[in-house]
Every structure is written in C-alpha cells, then in structure tokens.
Design an enzyme around this catalytic site. Structure first.
Site, PDB file in Angstrom:
ATOM      1  N   ARG A 223       1.024  -1.224  -0.007  1.00 44.98           N
ATOM      2  CA  ARG A 223      -0.066   0.029   0.047  1.00 44.98           C
ATOM      3  C   ARG A 223       0.916   1.253  -0.050  1.00 44.98           C
ATOM      4  O   ARG A 223       1.967   1.203   0.778  1.00 44.98           O
ATOM      5  CB  ARG A 223      -0.879   0.081   1.267  1.00 44.98           C
ATOM      6  CG  ARG A 223      -1.878  -1.012   1.092  1.00 44.98           C
ATOM      7  CD  ARG A 223      -3.174  -0.948   0.209  1.00 44.98           C
ATOM      8  NE  ARG A 223      -4.171  -1.676   0.082  1.00 44.98           N
ATOM      9  CZ  ARG A 223      -4.135  -2.671  -0.543  1.00 44.98           C
ATOM     10  NH1 ARG A 223      -2.989  -2.905  -1.243  1.00 44.98           N
ATOM     11  NH2 ARG A 223      -4.922  -3.803  -0.464  1.00 44.98           N
ATOM     12  N   HIS A 271       1.187  -0.415 -10.314  1.00 42.71           N
ATOM     13  CA  HIS A 271       0.013  -1.403  -9.561  1.00 42.71           C
ATOM     14  C   HIS A 271      -0.250  -2.632 -10.054  1.00 42.71           C
ATOM     15  O   HIS A 271      -1.293  -2.682 -10.612  1.00 42.71           O
ATOM     16  CB  HIS A 271      -1.233  -0.335  -9.310  1.00 42.71           C
ATOM     17  CG  HIS A 271      -1.736  -0.650  -8.201  1.00 42.71           C
ATOM     18  ND1 HIS A 271      -2.650  -0.072  -7.199  1.00 42.71           N
ATOM     19  CD2 HIS A 271      -1.951  -1.951  -7.550  1.00 42.71           C
ATOM     20  CE1 HIS A 271      -2.726  -0.742  -6.140  1.00 42.71           C
ATOM     21  NE2 HIS A 271      -2.898  -2.152  -6.567  1.00 42.71           N
TER      22      HIS A 271
END
Length: 308
Positions: A223, A271
């Site tokens: 994250r 990502h």
C-alpha cells in the site's frame, strides 16, 4: 433463489459475469445475479469499493458483502455497512504476487540492472548466494506469508514481521516495536505487504529507514501510505537506501511531476504486482455464499477493529 447484487464498475461486470455463473453452478447454488436488484431483496453483494454503492442502509436482507479486492481500507470505515464484510483472498492473486515479488528480489539479489547497464564492458561481479542475503517481509497475512515461504524455498534467510505474533515454518517471525527494529536492522531487502491502517501508515519513515543496513533495497507492492515519501526520497539521496521498487502510491495514477518518476534509484511499476483473477476469485465468492446459506463461518471475514 439467492439474489446477488454485483456492485462494481461496468467493465468488472463484463469480466466477472460468466466466471461467477460457472462458479455458482459448480457450487450447486441457484443464483439470480444482477446489477439492479431492489436493495431490500438482495442476499449478498459482490462488491468493489470504487462502485457507486456507498450507502448500505437499504440492504436490510443482505447477509454479507463480498469484496473483490484484497484491500478493504476504502470501505471498512463505512458506518452503513453493518453486515459481515469479507475481503478477497484469491489464489490467483496470491500466485501473481509471489511471482512478482520473487522476480524483483532476484533482480536485486543478482544485480541484474548492473549487468544490463554493463553491456559494453567485461567486469564480472559475483553476487552472494541466497543464504547470504537476508530478506525481511513486513506483513505476514496471506500474501506476505506466501511470499516469505517462496523466498525461503529459494534459500534466502527470511524474517517476517507482523503486528501480532505469528508462527510460520522456515520463517523467523517477529512482532512489536522491538521486533520491527530487529527485522529492519538485518534486512538487505525489505518487502512491504502490510494492510493500510492507522497503525501501519508511514511505517517506513525517517526513523525506521535509518534502522536498515546502508544501501538496503525496498520493494513495496502493498500500500502506498506505508511509506513516508519525503523520508524515502531523502534516504535514497543519501545512499541509506540503495534502490526502491514501488508498485503502489498514495495517489494513483502517479502524477507526472512526482519525483519518483525521475529518481535514478527508483523503479515505478503501475500497480501491477498482483491482480484478482476472475476465474479463481469467483470460486472464493461462490464458496462464501455457499457457507452463508449453510450457516457456516465466512472465509476471510474482516475484523473491523483492526481494519483488515
């Protein structure tokens, strides 16, 4: 008939509709899955946090919300979501994460970037063997544990750190503040796979980055908020951190003027470390609905007090 509401962006419906239908049939479930059930007739919600559904108050019959994502930080604090919430632990996502993490650890371990940059000269540099390269994994949930065990099988001495005590065969498991200091002080490569919670925000900051051996490498597929970006950039400039491979960020897509793009010791990936696979995720969803109908405990139930 079990009424399932599919609440996600339209592209997700196109991706998941057929795999979910197959998974429901294989599980022996008779399901009416739509995007537009009347809210008070819905038994389960298959959910992505970026969908239009944000108020769960009308879903008075709903037995569970089944998240399509591993992360629940964008929904766990929703006060209208009072029914059970299950996060996605997808075997396909786990396999993808293990492959991505293993690849980047080996890239650092074998100094592949240096070899590529030296195509015009013959300067052999022999890397240490894996058992001479300590690796630390911060976060020992499903993804962190799988990555830690995979790296240990290659031969790396792996230390894992988590907020609460864990035991994993072949992994040195630490927890708490003292455990974090020990885990970082021995790590030549650090992998972040913690959830995004108030307790993990900026877990890599100026103080904790200083605990690392000089020149340590960082890999973050977890994250974005786990890292204090200003502190990491300073550590990269000083050489305290040798290189960082970052797949997740506080703002995504990463803005074009973000200093990470231009930094010579940062690799940005968009990502892509792991993605939920519709075929395997659909089987997890179907199994949880089967469990709900049978009165059995749900898989991967979120603990609201912990945030994951």
């Amino acid at each position: 008939m079990i009424n399932v509401q599919f609440a996600a962006l339209p592209a997700r419906w196109d991706t998941y509709r057929e795999p979910l239908k197959r998974a429901f049939a294989e599980a022996g479930l008779t399901v009416d899955m739509r995007q537009d059930h009347p809210a008070d007739q819905v038994d389960y919600v298959v959910y992505a946090p970026n969908s239009d559904l944000q108020d769960f108050t009308p879903y008075t019959r709903c037995k569970a919300v089944l998240n399509l994502w591993a992360g629940v930080e964008k929904i766990v604090g929703n006060q209208t979501l009072t029914m059970p919430l299950c996060r996605m632990v997808d075997p396909g996502l786990t396999a993808g994460m293990v492959e991505w993490v293993s690849g980047h650890v080996l890239r650092y371990h074998l100094d592949i970037d240096r070899s590529i940059a030296m195509q015009d000269r013959w300067e052999p540099v022999v890397p240490p063997l894996a058992f001479e390269r300590p690796v630390t994994v911060l976060g020992l949930g499903a993804l962190g544990s799988a990555c830690a065990q995979s790296l240990a099988r290659i031969g790396f001495p792996v230390t894992g750190w988590s907020r609460s005590a864990k035991e994993i065969d072949g992994i040195t498991c630490l927890h708490g503040d003292d455990g974090l200091k020990q885990a970082l002080s021995e790590a030549e490569i650090v992998i972040l796979l913690l959830p995004d919670t108030p307790a993990t925000n900026n877990i890599l900051n100026a103080d904790t980055l200083a605990m690392l051996p000089k020149g340590a490498r960082i890999i973050n597929p977890g994250r974005g908020p786990l890292i204090d970006d200003a502190a990491l950039l300073e550590a990269l400039d000083s050489g305290q951190v040798g290189h960082a491979t970052l797949d997740v960020f506080r703002v995504e897509p990463l803005p074009a003027d973000d200093p990470y793009w231009a930094h010579p010791n940062v690799t940005v990936t968009p990502h892509i470390a792991a993605e939920t696979r519709a075929s395997t995720a659909s089987q997890v969803i179907a199994e949880n609905i089967r469990r709900g109908e049978a009165g059995e405990p749900f898989l991967h139930l979120v603990d609201r007090s912990l945030g994951y």
